[in-house]
Design a protein around this motif. Structure first.
Motif, short mmCIF file in Angstrom:
data_model
loop_
_atom_site.label_atom_id
_atom_site.label_comp_id
_atom_site.label_asym_id
_atom_site.label_seq_id
_atom_site.Cartn_x
_atom_site.Cartn_y
_atom_site.Cartn_z
N PHE A 30 35.74 37.10 41.10
CA PHE A 30 35.58 35.68 40.84
C PHE A 30 36.13 34.91 42.03
CE2 PHE A 30 35.83 37.79 36.79
CZ PHE A 30 34.92 37.12 35.97
N ASP A 31 35.33 34.04 42.61
CA ASP A 31 35.76 33.26 43.77
C ASP A 31 35.78 31.77 43.44
OD1 ASP A 31 36.05 35.33 45.78
OD2 ASP A 31 33.88 35.55 45.69
N ARG A 32 36.96 31.17 43.59
CA ARG A 32 37.13 29.73 43.42
C ARG A 32 36.54 29.22 42.10
NH1 ARG A 32 38.99 27.38 47.93
NH2 ARG A 32 38.89 28.56 49.88
N CYS A 44 39.27 43.51 37.71
CA CYS A 44 38.60 42.37 38.32
C CYS A 44 39.48 41.75 39.40
CB CYS A 44 38.26 41.32 37.26
SG CYS A 44 37.01 41.84 36.06
N ILE A 45 38.85 41.03 40.32
CA ILE A 45 39.56 40.34 41.39
C ILE A 45 39.28 38.85 41.27
CG2 ILE A 45 39.78 40.07 43.89
CD1 ILE A 45 38.88 42.99 44.17
N GLU A 63 44.76 45.87 35.19
CA GLU A 63 44.47 46.35 36.54
C GLU A 63 43.70 45.32 37.35
OE1 GLU A 63 42.82 50.28 36.50
OE2 GLU A 63 44.22 50.99 34.98
N CYS A 64 44.03 44.05 37.17
CA CYS A 64 43.38 42.97 37.90
C CYS A 64 44.26 42.50 39.05
CB CYS A 64 43.09 41.80 36.97
SG CYS A 64 41.83 42.13 35.71
N CYS A 69 45.75 32.22 43.67
CA CYS A 69 45.33 31.47 42.48
C CYS A 69 46.44 30.52 42.04
CB CYS A 69 44.98 32.42 41.34
SG CYS A 69 43.56 33.51 41.69
N ASN A 70 46.04 29.49 41.30
CA ASN A 70 47.00 28.51 40.78
C ASN A 70 47.07 28.65 39.26
OD1 ASN A 70 48.64 26.36 40.20
ND2 ASN A 70 47.35 24.81 41.16
#
Length: 206
Positions: A30-32, A44-45, A63-64, A69-70
């Motif tokens: 997941f990006d932004r 997941c990242i 295992e993420c 991240c905020n």
């Protein structure tokens, strides 16, 4: 009526299976993005995602990895964190003590964790690396074998905490009372002695 029951249960089972599949996500990046749908996330990242003031109650992360991240002031009621890594995250004012306690395990690197609460948790061997933990609450926390590597612990609270074999050698600004905390075989540097002797009013010179 009897003939329709099997069909009803079949439809119900299919619907339940479909919902379960929709809430389980694995090996996705997941990006932004903002808070994703509630569910279970495995391997997941999350990159530069914004969870600030969000409600992550009931989410499960195993295992993420969270990068930059905020999470500040997010709700973590019964949130599951198992083998999770936080890198460069902003995590101000979090209540980790409200998380699901089963299998709770995480590591932090280059994070802002000021005024977070770890009250009463069993988080043995947790690694805090190069992070700010100003005003964090570690009261009654089991930090056996934990590592505080280059961490700022100014005004962090250690009250009836288990710090056995914990490593504070490169931590700084901490204040730990040896009389009310278990510090057997904990490791400290000579420079950190004032943080152990503060209550006695002793001046230590180097």
């Amino acid at each position: 009526m009897v003939d329709t029951l099997p069909a009803y249960f079949c439809i119900f089972a299919q619907t339940t299976d479909r919902l379960m599949q929709e809430t389980y996500i694995q090996d996705k990046t997941f990006d932004r993005s903002d808070v994703p749908a509630q569910g279970e996330y495995e391997s997941c990242i999350f990159n530069s995602c914004n969870f600030a003031d969000g409600d992550l109650s009931g989410f499960k992360f195993s295992e993420c990895t969270f990068n930059n991240c905020n999470f500040s002031m997010a709700k973590l009621n019964n949130t599951v964190f198992q083998d999770v890594t936080f890198n460069g995250c902003k995590m101000l004012g979090l209540r980790f003590d409200t998380c699901d306690k089963f299998g709770l395990s995480f590591a932090f690197a280059d994070c802002l964790l000021n005024h977070t609460s770890f009250y009463g948790l069993k988080i043995k061997k947790t690694i805090f690396g190069n992070s700010q933990l100003q005003g964090a609450d570690f009261s009654e926390t089991d930090l056996t074998d934990a590592i505080f590597d280059n961490c700022d612990l100014a005004q962090a609270t250690f009250d009836r905490s288990v710090l056995e074999r914990a490593d504070f050698r490169t931590a700084f600004h901490y204040s730990i009372d040896p009389e009310i905390n278990r510090i057997k075989k904990a490791r400290f540097s000579v420079a950190g002695l004032p943080g152990l002797l503060g209550k006695y009013g002793i001046n230590v010179s180097f």
